[in-house]
Design an enzyme around this catalytic site. Structure first.
Site, PDB file in Angstrom:
ATOM      1  N   HIS A 110      -0.944   1.125  -9.594  1.00 24.96           N
ATOM      2  CA  HIS A 110      -1.688   0.193  -8.726  1.00 24.96           C
ATOM      3  C   HIS A 110      -2.399  -0.883  -9.566  1.00 24.96           C
ATOM      4  CE1 HIS A 110      -3.905  -0.185  -4.603  1.00 24.96           C
ATOM      5  NE2 HIS A 110      -3.823  -1.362  -5.205  1.00 24.96           N
TER       6      HIS A 110
ATOM      7  N   ARG B 210       0.850  -1.189   0.000  1.00 26.77           N
ATOM      8  CA  ARG B 210       0.000   0.000   0.000  1.00 26.77           C
ATOM      9  C   ARG B 210       0.892   1.248   0.000  1.00 26.77           C
ATOM     10  NH1 ARG B 210      -3.700  -2.439  -1.663  1.00 26.77           N
ATOM     11  NH2 ARG B 210      -5.665  -2.926  -0.648  1.00 26.77           N
TER      12      ARG B 210
END
Ligand code: NDP
Ligand code: OXD
Length: 316
Positions: free
Chosen positions: A279, A231
């Site tokens: 991502h 993350r």
């Protein structure tokens, strides 16, 4: 009649709903655009919940997280207490993550960013990348994804070490655990791969102090490097830039960012020692996602236990 509500941002909610309706013909599947009684909803399938996502859902049996990482969901101020949260995890996702990490690790081990620079400068200089077994890959997080990645890196011959919260034994891998194991784990790592969940404990773990503890000088002087597919909240981007400028980090592959989309004025964009992806390391797949969660619901209605339930107190 059992009812499933879909609440998905950044995904085609309607298409996923059609998939669930076909897979679960005995259920009523609704999206936020449909008329429904919130108190009659049994399951919510969710990604990036809006602030009112759980309003009126007073009879939920389970929250189904489209993401494998449920950190954003766990931060929701109105997350219903005591309702189990099931996260997504399947072979497709694990293989995609492994593909991403293997490609980045191999890229760094083969000094490809360096050859790219030489190509741009039309420079012919022969450098000979060390074999995989001399590249020490340290994987932070030995869960579903970390272990899949390790299995595939092992098959390619890399020297492997891993770090987790609780101690693990993995054949052919030097393992470390907890706060005490962190510095020794870093000290032998050339390529640091992050596959941790984002929790209070792991927030900001990819910082200058961590980088300064990595092994220096490996990969023909081209290490250490980092690969972050966990993350954005794990990394301190200002520290990455400083560590690259100071030379204690030689390169970084980043799939996730403190702010997503990565702002256009981020200094990371212009750097040839940073490899950016938006991502996409392992997105939840519509076909396999519908199959996975349909089975979860069917099994649960038949009285079986829910799989991959998040431990809310642990944070993952
Ligand atoms: P798991 O929950 O299966 O595994 C988590 C691992 O991290 C475990 O080994 C756990 O240790 C370890 N861990 C947790 N907290 C700590 C800590 N404080 N110190 C050391 N180790 C710790 O997670 P997954 O492997 O399924 O997924 C990892 C993350 O990957 C997700 O949470 C998500 O954020 C990210 N992800 C990113 C994607 C992308 O496209 N970029 C796609 C999918 C996921 P222990 O084994 O002892 O419990
Ligand atoms: C996930 C992700 O957590 O795509 O599944 O990041």
């Amino acid at each position: 009649m059992t009812q499933l509500l879909l609440h998905l941002a950044d995904f085609n909610e309607r298409r996923w709903a059609e998939g669930f309706a076909a897979a679960l013909p005995d259920l009523r599947v609704v999206t936020r655009e449909d008329a429904y009684d919130p108190a009659a909803i049994d399951y919510i399938f969710i990604w990036k919940p809006a602030p009112d996502a759980f309003d009126g859902l007073s009879n939920l049996k389970a929250v189904l997280s489209l993401g494998a990482g449920a950190d954003a969901l766990l931060r929701h101020p109105h997350l219903p207490e005591g309702v189990p949260i099931v996260r997504f995890m399947d072979e497709h996702l694990a293989q995609c993550m492994s593909d991403y990490v293997v490609s980045q690790v191999t890229m760094h081990q083969r000094l490809e960013l360096r050859f790219r620079r030489q190509q741009k400068a039309r420079e012919w200089k022969q450098l000979y990348p060390a074999p995989a077994w001399e590249a020490n890959v340290g994987v932070m997080g030995l869960g579903s994804l970390g272990q899949e990645v390790i299995g595939n890196l092992k098959a390619l011959g890399f020297a492997l070490r891993g770090w987790s919260r609780t101690a693990k034994q993995i054949d052919g891998v030097e393992t470390f655990a907890g706060a005490d194991g962190f510095a020794p784990f870093l000290a032998g790592t050339d390529i640091l791969v992050n596959l941790l969940p984002l929790t209070e404990e792991t927030q900001g773990i990819l910082n200058y102090e961590t980088f300064s503890k990595l092994k220096q000088g490996g990969l023909d002087g081209w290490g250490p490097v980092i690969v972050n597919a966990g993350r954005g909240g794990h990394q301190r981007e200002a520290d990455i830039v400083r560590a690259l400028d100071d030379g204690i980090l030689k390169a970084a592959s980043l799939d996730v960012f403190e702010v997503e989309p990565l702002p256009s004025d981020s200094p990371l964009w212009d750097r040839d020692d940073v490899f950016i992806t938006p991502h996409i390391a392992a997105a939840s797949n519509e076909q396999t996602g519908v199959a996975y969660f349909s089975k979860v619901i069917r099994d649960h209605l038949a009285g079986k236990a829910l799989p991959n339930v998040i431990d809310v107190t642990r944070g993952y």
